[in-house]
Design an enzyme around this catalytic site. Structure first.
Site, mmCIF file in Angstrom:
data_model
loop_
_atom_site.group_PDB
_atom_site.id
_atom_site.type_symbol
_atom_site.label_atom_id
_atom_site.label_comp_id
_atom_site.label_asym_id
_atom_site.label_seq_id
_atom_site.Cartn_x
_atom_site.Cartn_y
_atom_site.Cartn_z
ATOM 1 N N ALA A 71 37.193 42.462 39.995
ATOM 2 C CA ALA A 71 37.226 43.705 40.763
ATOM 3 C C ALA A 71 37.934 43.485 42.090
ATOM 4 C CB ALA A 71 35.808 44.223 41.004
ATOM 5 N N ASP A 72 38.494 44.571 42.611
ATOM 6 C CA ASP A 72 39.124 44.522 43.929
ATOM 7 C C ASP A 72 38.906 45.873 44.601
ATOM 8 O OD1 ASP A 72 40.980 42.972 45.812
ATOM 9 O OD2 ASP A 72 41.963 44.917 45.670
ATOM 10 N N THR A 73 38.440 45.850 45.842
ATOM 11 C CA THR A 73 38.107 47.075 46.559
ATOM 12 C C THR A 73 38.999 47.242 47.776
ATOM 13 O OG1 THR A 73 35.798 46.916 45.847
ATOM 14 C CG2 THR A 73 36.267 48.342 47.728
ATOM 15 N N GLY A 108 39.285 48.841 41.900
ATOM 16 C CA GLY A 108 39.867 48.595 40.589
ATOM 17 C C GLY A 108 39.050 47.524 39.902
#
EC number: 3.6.1.9
Length: 201
Positions: A71-73, A108
Site C-alpha cells: 500500500a501507498d498513501t 493505492g
C-alpha cells in the site's frame, strides 16, 4: 499459504493486528528509486504495486503459495501531492496550506499471488479546521507528524485538526481495510475473519 504485508508502517500493522491471523512483514527499498509523474491515484497504485511485487519476488523462491499486500498513501489537493515533510519548516508550510481546506487522502493498494494481481485505490476526504500558527508550531513540537504524509496523524494528536471526514477512516491512517477485506475474500479466497480456515491454508 503465507500472507505478507509489504510495509514497515506501524499504522498499517496495527490495522492488520485487529484480525487474529498470522502474517509477516517484509519490505524492500524499491520506493526510493521510483520516479512517479502521473496523477496522485495512479502514482499511489504504481508505488503500492512495485512494493508488493518486489517483496513477492524476494519470497517466491522460498514458498510458492504466498499472498503479498502492498500500500501507498498520499495526501493531495487537486494534483498536488503532500509527501512526508523534509523538516519542521516544510511541515509548517504543509499544515498552514491544509488549514481550513478539504484534502483527499488516497491509498493505492496491490495484492499479488501466483498468476494473479489486483490493484486499486480508495479516496477519503478530510476537512481541516482553521489552524493558528501557534497551534501548528505546538503540534510540530510533538514530533508526531514528522514521518507522516501530509504532516499529521489522524489517529493521534492530529485528530484535533479535523472538522469532518467523508470516507473510510482506516484509509486515512494508511490501509483501507474494508475494501481490502472484500477483495481478499472475493478474489483471493482469503477471509480475514475465518481464522481456522486461514490457518489451514
Amino acid at each position: 499459504m503465507k500472507l505478507i504485508l509489504s510495509s514497515s508502517s506501524p499504522r498499517r500493522q496495527e490495522i492488520m493486528d485487529m484480525f487474529d491471523i498470522e502474517y509477516i512483514v517484509d519490505t524492500t527499498d524499491v520506493e526510493r528509486t521510483l520516479v512517479l509523474t502521473s496523477t496522485p491515484h495512479i502514482n499511489a497504485m504504481v508505488s503500492a504495486f512495485m512494493k508488493a511485487a518486489s517483496v513477492y519476488e524476494k519470497n517466491i523462491d522460498e514458498e510458492d503459495d504466498i499472498v503479498v499486500l502492498g500500500a501507498d498513501t498520499t495526501v493531495t489537493i487537486g494534483d498536488y501531492q503532500f509527501g512526508k515533510p523534509k523538516d519542521d519548516d516544510d511541515q509548517f508550510s504543509m499544515l498552514k496550506y491544509l488549514s481550513g481546506k478539504t484534502h483527499d487522502v488516497i491509498t493505492g493498494y496491490a495484492i499479488i499471488k501466483k498468476d494473479y494481481k489486483y490493484v486499486d485505490y480508495v479516496v477519503s476526504k478530510v476537512k481541516f479546521k482553521e489552524l493558528s500558527e501557534e497551534t501548528i508550531k505546538n503540534y510540530i513540537n510533538t514530533g508526531e507528524g514528522s514521518d507522516k504524509a501530509g504532516s499529521y496523524a489522524l489517529q493521534g494528536i492530529g485528530s484535533i485538526f479535523i472538522d469532518s471526514i467523508n470516507g473510510d477512516y482506516h484509509n486515512i491512517i494508511g490501509l483501507p481495510i474494508s475494501k481490502i477485506y472484500d477483495v481478499l475474500k472475493a478474489k483471493f479466497s482469503l477471509d480475514l475473519l475465518d481464522f481456522e480456515k486461514f490457518e489451514e491454508q
